[in-house]
Structures are given as C-alpha cells and as structure tokens.
Write an enzyme that holds these catalytic residues in place. Structure first.
Site, short mmCIF file in Angstrom:
data_model
loop_
_atom_site.label_atom_id
_atom_site.label_comp_id
_atom_site.label_asym_id
_atom_site.label_seq_id
_atom_site.Cartn_x
_atom_site.Cartn_y
_atom_site.Cartn_z
NE ARG A 262 10.67 0.66 5.08
CZ ARG A 262 10.39 -0.58 4.68
NH1 ARG A 262 10.63 -0.93 3.43
NH2 ARG A 262 9.89 -1.47 5.52
CB SER B 127 10.79 3.82 -1.63
OG SER B 127 10.56 3.19 -0.37
N GLY C 224 0.80 -1.23 0.00
CA GLY C 224 0.00 0.00 0.00
C GLY C 224 0.83 1.27 0.00
N GLY D 101 5.61 3.73 -8.95
CA GLY D 101 6.31 2.44 -9.10
C GLY D 101 5.31 1.29 -9.02
CG HIS D 102 3.27 0.47 -5.34
ND1 HIS D 102 3.46 1.58 -4.54
CD2 HIS D 102 3.83 -0.55 -4.68
CE1 HIS D 102 4.10 1.23 -3.45
NE2 HIS D 102 4.36 -0.06 -3.50
P1 AMP Z 1 6.03 -2.58 -1.50
O1 AMP Z 1 4.68 -1.95 -1.38
O2 AMP Z 1 7.15 -1.70 -1.12
O3 AMP Z 1 6.08 -3.94 -0.83
O4 AMP Z 1 6.23 -2.86 -3.04
C1 AMP Z 1 5.31 -3.62 -3.78
C2 AMP Z 1 5.90 -3.93 -5.13
O5 AMP Z 1 6.19 -2.71 -5.80
C3 AMP Z 1 7.21 -4.71 -5.05
O6 AMP Z 1 7.23 -5.68 -6.08
C4 AMP Z 1 8.25 -3.64 -5.26
O7 AMP Z 1 9.44 -4.14 -5.82
C5 AMP Z 1 7.53 -2.74 -6.24
N1 AMP Z 1 8.11 -1.38 -6.22
C6 AMP Z 1 8.33 -0.60 -5.13
N2 AMP Z 1 8.92 0.56 -5.51
C7 AMP Z 1 9.09 0.49 -6.85
C8 AMP Z 1 9.65 1.38 -7.83
N3 AMP Z 1 10.17 2.55 -7.50
N4 AMP Z 1 9.66 0.98 -9.12
C9 AMP Z 1 9.14 -0.23 -9.48
N5 AMP Z 1 8.60 -1.10 -8.61
C10 AMP Z 1 8.56 -0.75 -7.31
#
Ligand code: AMP
Length: 294
Positions: free
Chosen positions: A187, A185, A31, A36-37
């Site tokens: 974060r 990110s 979430g 990116g997501h």
């Molecule tokens: P997370 O919500 O951080 O667990 O990320 C969920 C998915 O989004 C994971 O497969 C991550 O690798 C991908 N993800 C997170 N940040 C990026 C980004 N900047 N570019 C591409 N994919 C991303």
C-alpha cells in the site's frame, strides 16, 4: 518453479509431496511483492522441502469501501522475485477458483480479532481466517509464515491453528523496513511524495516508545499512560493529512491494553495518511529493525 492456477491441481501435487514424506511451507501473499514478502520466503525456505507462495487478492477480507479494485498488481515482477528466492510452487488462482459456490461458509474469528483492526475493518479477519484455512487445506502445509507487520493477523491465525488443532508450525517474520523506518507495504505505492514523508510518523512513534522504555529510571518508571503520551507526541492529532485510527499499548498475546510494561509489550498503531491506511507495530526491545534509529 511450477505455477499452478487450479485448486484441485495444487491439492493433488501437495498430497503427493506429503505422501512422499516431504514437508511443505506456505507463504500466503496478496502479491505486488516487496522485500518484506521475500524475507518470509527466505526465512521459511531452509526449514521445508517444498516452498509454496500464493498470490491472491482475497475479496472477502476487503470491506465495501476499501481498495480491492485498486489494489496494486505486478504478476510478472512477482514471479521473477519468487523464482530468484527459490520458490518451488506459486499458487495463482482466480477468485472463482477459490470461491466456487454461492453463499459459501465464512469463519467467525476468535475474540482476539474484535479489537484494533477488527474494530475498524468489520469482517476483515473473518475473510482472512477463511482464505488462510482454504490455503492450508489446499497446500497440506506443515509450516506457514506470516509477517509481524500484521501482528494482530499473526496472533489471530495462531489462535485458529490452536483452536482447530491444525497442527501447522506457524512462524512469524520480522518487519522489514525502508531506510527511514517505514514498514514496507504494498500500500505504500499509493502514497504521494508529501504523504510518503508524513508516513514516517508511524515508525517515529515506535522509535520514541523504544527510547522511552530504554531511558526510564527507577524513580520514573514508564507507565501505560506515559508511554502512550510519548508515542502520541510524535503523531500530532491536529494534522489533517494524518488521521489516527488507533494507538495502543498491549499485551502481545491478548492484544488488550496492559499496565505491565515490559520488553515484550507491543505498541500497535493504525493511521490514515491521505486516503491510505497504514499499520505498524513493535515491541520495546532494542534489537529489531528499528534499533539503529534509537
Ligand atoms: P500481504 O501481501 O500484504 O497480504 O502480506 C503477505 C504477508 O507478508 C503477510 O504475512 C504480511 O504480514 C507479510 N508482510 C507484509 N509486509 C511486510 C513487511 N514489511 N515485513 C515483513 N512481512 C511483511
């Protein structure tokens, strides 16, 4: 767009889609969605009949001193973004919906998970493999996509898919970046103004590595140690606001240090900026999201 909170309901809905011969794509997330997501959703969307995104901040992949409780959330904003990206189903379970019993099993990840982030975050990849396998089982997905942003995670999950003969098409999504090169990110929301500027060291290190690879000559070919030195020169060790966890030059499959420096060699790094741990990586090619900084 259907929002499902119950695990058994998701299973029933997905089983029906599979019985009807439809392909199912899964985009697992925690979430607080950013571009990116959404790029993962957009790249999987045309490949499958039914697109599922999950939003679940998975407690088993956080260590005891990590940011589980503080992890940013924005359920309404996330649902809007997923609707705009033509998601069919959002799976939004509670923790007790996913982990229903005391003392549940957890997976021991492959050796690939023991170095890099696995060394700094004991238990992290065990939690990742466990939740992703649960999501694979519930969604009956034919396809799933993970970002290259978390390159080690992508490779660990590919190994799990192979070693358990899951037969899922695992896709990798390119790293989506802010204008200055910082990888997006959830974060990044923790970063204060000056930390946000300091955070540029990660992408700067990667850009310097790509430049060094591009500019090497036959007389002075790039070696493992000269490449590491180039990256480290962008990330000063004496800066108290930026603490290096690891900087490595690795083979993309084994994720172990390599002397064989090619275009597909991965530079992978983790750095703490203030209290926020940031990761990034890239290969040495000149055709990705960092290329226009070269
Ligand atoms: P997370 O919500 O951080 O667990 O990320 C969920 C998915 O989004 C994971 O497969 C991550 O690798 C991908 N993800 C997170 N940040 C990026 C980004 N900047 N570019 C591409 N994919 C991303």
């Amino acid at each position: 767009m259907q929002v499902i909170q119950s695990a058994t309901q998701l299973l029933e809905v997905c089983q029906a889609h599979r019985l009807a011969g439809r392909s199912i794509g899964l985009v697992p997330t925690m979430g607080y969605l950013h571009n990116g997501h959404i790029s993962l959703v957009e790249s999987l969307r045309p490949k499958v009949d039914i697109l599922i995104a999950s939003i679940f901040v998975n407690p088993t992949q956080f260590g005891p001193s990590e940011d589980l409780d503080a992890y940013p959330r924005d359920e309404q904003g996330d649902l809007e973004k997923l609707r705009d990206a033509k998601t069919d189903i959002v799976f939004l379970p509670t923790t007790t919906e996913i982990y229903q019993e005391q003392g549940e099993l957890s997976l021991k990840p492959p050796a690939l998970a023991s170095r890099l982030c696995g060394a700094s975050r004991p238990g992290h990849f065990s939690g990742v493999c466990t939740i992703v396998l649960k999501l694979f089982q519930l969604s009956r997905c034919t396809d799933a996509i993970f970002g290259e942003k978390d390159f080690q995670q992508l490779q660990v999950l590919r190994a799990m898919n192979r070693q358990l003969w899951l037969g899922i098409n695992i896709h990798g999504g390119e790293v989506i970046r802010e204008a200055d090169g910082l990888a997006m990110s959830s974060r990044n929301a923790y970063l204060g103004e000056s930390e946000r500027i300091q955070a540029r060291v990660l992408s700067r290190g990667l850009i310097a590595a790509k430049r060094a690879f591009r500019d090497q000559t036959q007389d002075a070919p790039l070696t493992h140690s000269s490449l590491l030195a180039v990256i480290k020169s962008e990330i000063p060790e004496e800066n108290p606001e930026v603490i290096i966890d690891y900087i490595e030059v690795v083979d993309p499959r084994s994720l172990t240090p390599t002397e064989n420096i090619t275009e597909s060699t991965r530079v992978i790094l983790a750095v703490k900026v203030g209290k926020t741990r940031l990761i990034d990586n890239a290969d040495l090619s000149t055709n990705d999201g960092l290329s226009h900084h070269l």
